[in-house]
Design a protein around this motif. Sequence first.
Motif, PDB file in Angstrom:
ATOM      1  N   ARG A   1      -7.472   0.944  11.618  1.00 40.06           N
ATOM      2  CA  ARG A   1      -7.542   2.264  12.678  1.00 40.06           C
ATOM      3  C   ARG A   1      -7.457   1.754  14.177  1.00 40.06           C
ATOM      4  NH1 ARG A   1      -7.456   4.886  15.800  1.00 40.06           N
ATOM      5  NH2 ARG A   1      -8.730   6.980  16.082  1.00 40.06           N
TER       6      ARG A   1
ATOM      7  N   ARG B   1     -11.867   5.560   2.461  1.00 41.83           N
ATOM      8  CA  ARG B   1     -10.766   5.057   1.626  1.00 41.83           C
ATOM      9  C   ARG B   1      -9.478   5.701   1.824  1.00 41.83           C
ATOM     10  NH1 ARG B   1     -12.810   5.130  -3.939  1.00 41.83           N
ATOM     11  NH2 ARG B   1     -12.193   7.344  -3.506  1.00 41.83           N
ATOM     12  N   GLY B   2      -9.618   6.876   1.857  1.00 43.88           N
ATOM     13  CA  GLY B   2      -8.476   7.938   1.665  1.00 43.88           C
ATOM     14  C   GLY B   2      -7.626   7.736   2.803  1.00 43.88           C
ATOM     15  N   ARG B   3      -8.211   7.295   3.795  1.00 41.07           N
ATOM     16  CA  ARG B   3      -7.577   7.224   5.242  1.00 41.07           C
ATOM     17  C   ARG B   3      -6.684   6.075   5.420  1.00 41.07           C
ATOM     18  NH1 ARG B   3      -6.327  11.880   6.419  1.00 41.07           N
ATOM     19  NH2 ARG B   3      -5.807  11.248   8.570  1.00 41.07           N
TER      20      ARG B   3
ATOM     21  N   ALA C   1      -3.957   4.485   3.980  1.00 42.30           N
ATOM     22  CA  ALA C   1      -2.530   4.566   3.926  1.00 42.30           C
ATOM     23  C   ALA C   1      -2.249   5.587   5.023  1.00 42.30           C
ATOM     24  CB  ALA C   1      -2.419   5.455   2.697  1.00 42.30           C
ATOM     25  N   TYR C   2      -3.021   6.348   5.613  1.00 41.44           N
ATOM     26  CA  TYR C   2      -2.519   7.034   7.014  1.00 41.44           C
ATOM     27  C   TYR C   2      -2.713   6.095   7.785  1.00 41.44           C
ATOM     28  CZ  TYR C   2      -2.958  11.348   4.035  1.00 41.44           C
ATOM     29  OH  TYR C   2      -3.007  12.194   2.997  1.00 41.44           O
ATOM     30  N   TRP C   3      -3.459   5.330   8.145  1.00 40.87           N
ATOM     31  CA  TRP C   3      -3.694   4.611   9.281  1.00 40.87           C
ATOM     32  C   TRP C   3      -2.683   3.464   9.462  1.00 40.87           C
ATOM     33  CZ3 TRP C   3      -9.849   3.728   8.368  1.00 40.87           C
ATOM     34  CH2 TRP C   3     -10.303   5.062   8.794  1.00 40.87           C
ATOM     35  N   ILE C   4      -2.051   2.815   8.449  1.00 37.38           N
ATOM     36  CA  ILE C   4      -1.142   1.655   8.691  1.00 37.38           C
ATOM     37  C   ILE C   4      -0.019   2.231   8.691  1.00 37.38           C
ATOM     38  CG2 ILE C   4      -2.764   0.185   7.260  1.00 37.38           C
ATOM     39  CD1 ILE C   4      -0.756   0.638   4.927  1.00 37.38           C
TER      40      ILE C   4
ATOM     41  N   ARG D   1       0.157   2.461  -5.874  1.00 34.48           N
ATOM     42  CA  ARG D   1      -1.365   2.590  -5.838  1.00 34.48           C
ATOM     43  C   ARG D   1      -1.873   1.635  -6.481  1.00 34.48           C
ATOM     44  NH1 ARG D   1      -4.859   7.847  -6.429  1.00 34.48           N
ATOM     45  NH2 ARG D   1      -6.717   6.910  -5.655  1.00 34.48           N
ATOM     46  N   LEU D   2      -2.672   0.691  -5.757  1.00 32.82           N
ATOM     47  CA  LEU D   2      -3.565  -0.274  -6.134  1.00 32.82           C
ATOM     48  C   LEU D   2      -4.785  -0.203  -5.871  1.00 32.82           C
ATOM     49  CD1 LEU D   2      -1.045  -3.065  -5.525  1.00 32.82           C
ATOM     50  CD2 LEU D   2      -1.630  -2.543  -7.948  1.00 32.82           C
TER      51      LEU D   2
ATOM     52  N   ILE E   1       0.827  -1.292   0.043  1.00 35.75           N
ATOM     53  CA  ILE E   1       0.140  -0.126  -0.122  1.00 35.75           C
ATOM     54  C   ILE E   1       0.907   1.356   0.088  1.00 35.75           C
ATOM     55  CG2 ILE E   1      -1.616   1.255   1.294  1.00 35.75           C
ATOM     56  CD1 ILE E   1      -2.824  -1.316   2.149  1.00 35.75           C
TER      57      ILE E   1
END
Lengths: 216, 255
Positions: free
Chosen positions: A126, A209-211, A213-216, A59-60, A55
């Motif tokens: 999250r 969905r947009g979040r 990448a920030y959560w992981i 970008r997949l 991820i």
Amino acid sequence: MAITVLALGAVYSQIFNMPIRQLLPYIGAGLIVWGFISSIMLDAGALFSGSESYIKQIRLPYSLHACRFVFGKVILLAHDLPIYIVLVAYFGAWPGAVALYAIPGFLLLVVNAVLISLALGMASARFRDIPRIITSLVQIVFLITPIIWTPDLLGPRAYLAYANPLFHLIEIVRAPLLGSLPSAQTVMATLAITAVNLVATTFFFIRFRGRIAYWI
Amino acid sequence: MISDGGSETIVRLDNVSVSFPVYQGGSRSLKKRVLFHGSAGKIGRDANQKIVIEALCDVSFSLPAGNRVALIGPNGAGKTTLLRTIAGIYEPIEGSVVTRGRISPMFDISLGIDPDLSGYENIRLRALLLGFPPGEIETHLPDIVEFTELGDYLDMPVRTYSTGMILRLSFAVATCFKPEILLMDEWILAGDAHFMGKAEARVRNFIERASVMVLASHDLKLCSRWCTMAIWMEQGRVREVGPVDQVIKQYTRSV
């Protein structure tokens, strides 16, 4: 898996006083389907946090990760199928052509699996304690869902089984495998579960969905 | 803002801001969160503990076709975050990122490399990950094989390769399909002199076919050799954008 089926079948046919040739194929088919469902629920928590390297590099589509995950579980399920075939062959309980109805039932189950793994994967990215909560829930669900026992054993309180959504998700695949069509109630319930699942996950996915990448 | 006459803009960022929530301890827990709200904030006080880091702040620039761009700046200036934002991995909190064409990110050479598969299989796997149809991969295979110069090694499992060899393999795959946008992080500079020469020629070659390369690096010499433009990042903001020599001169003066 084969040992589990034989051991549970031998013991529970005594407990419930049911002929083993009737209970064993039932437990076998039920456990195979349950194995698929439970491994989805148990492992979906690591869906996004486990694919972190992918991820964060490329970008997949996020749904690709969910499909890849469920596909792996389907292959595992296929490895358990010989147990079912041996059981029905041994007890001479061939279901006949009606078994083919298990295929559309299973497709519905797979759709639900993809949706639920997307939702669980997102939520677990999250909140990291969700996989643990699910682990303890799966154990309870296994015991209260008719997998190693049949719903008619509940007698007048059979609604305890019919109110359980997982019963219908298992039954829609299991019933054809045992030579009968799933009841109209099961078909309706499965379709309703799929619809609710679809709407809820879609909403959840679009919103967050947009979040990921920030959560992981 | 730099514009290169009438040439097409390939990458364009408008007032992009990216900030990371850093969840720690209790804020990662659903149970604490529920307890916190359920008890009107009396239990599980750390559930709301959240630090937000502004990784990019109000970043705007546009990159016309045919540019090789160096991203320079101290550690933690937001270079990698900016690359990932261009790649579409982080969706910005504010502002917009517009890119045209196929993006080929090269941030991690080991991505999608299965050490037990052979070099050929890994080439196919990586190309599939980058989104190329299987038929197209086969037609490009000889070109990739030639560029890697790995010869018979390609039949061996990749776990026997050195880092430099894996680098050749992923670089060849990432550049052979003529990406419109090539994004590279620091690690790309691990190759030997011979490979670097070849890589530079290859990048030059496809940049001329109207595309953009963005390279994040601390190696200023290499930046001025490879690149035409530079973006100087500092604490998540763009400090300077311009021709590479000019920006590097200012940058070296300041540090």
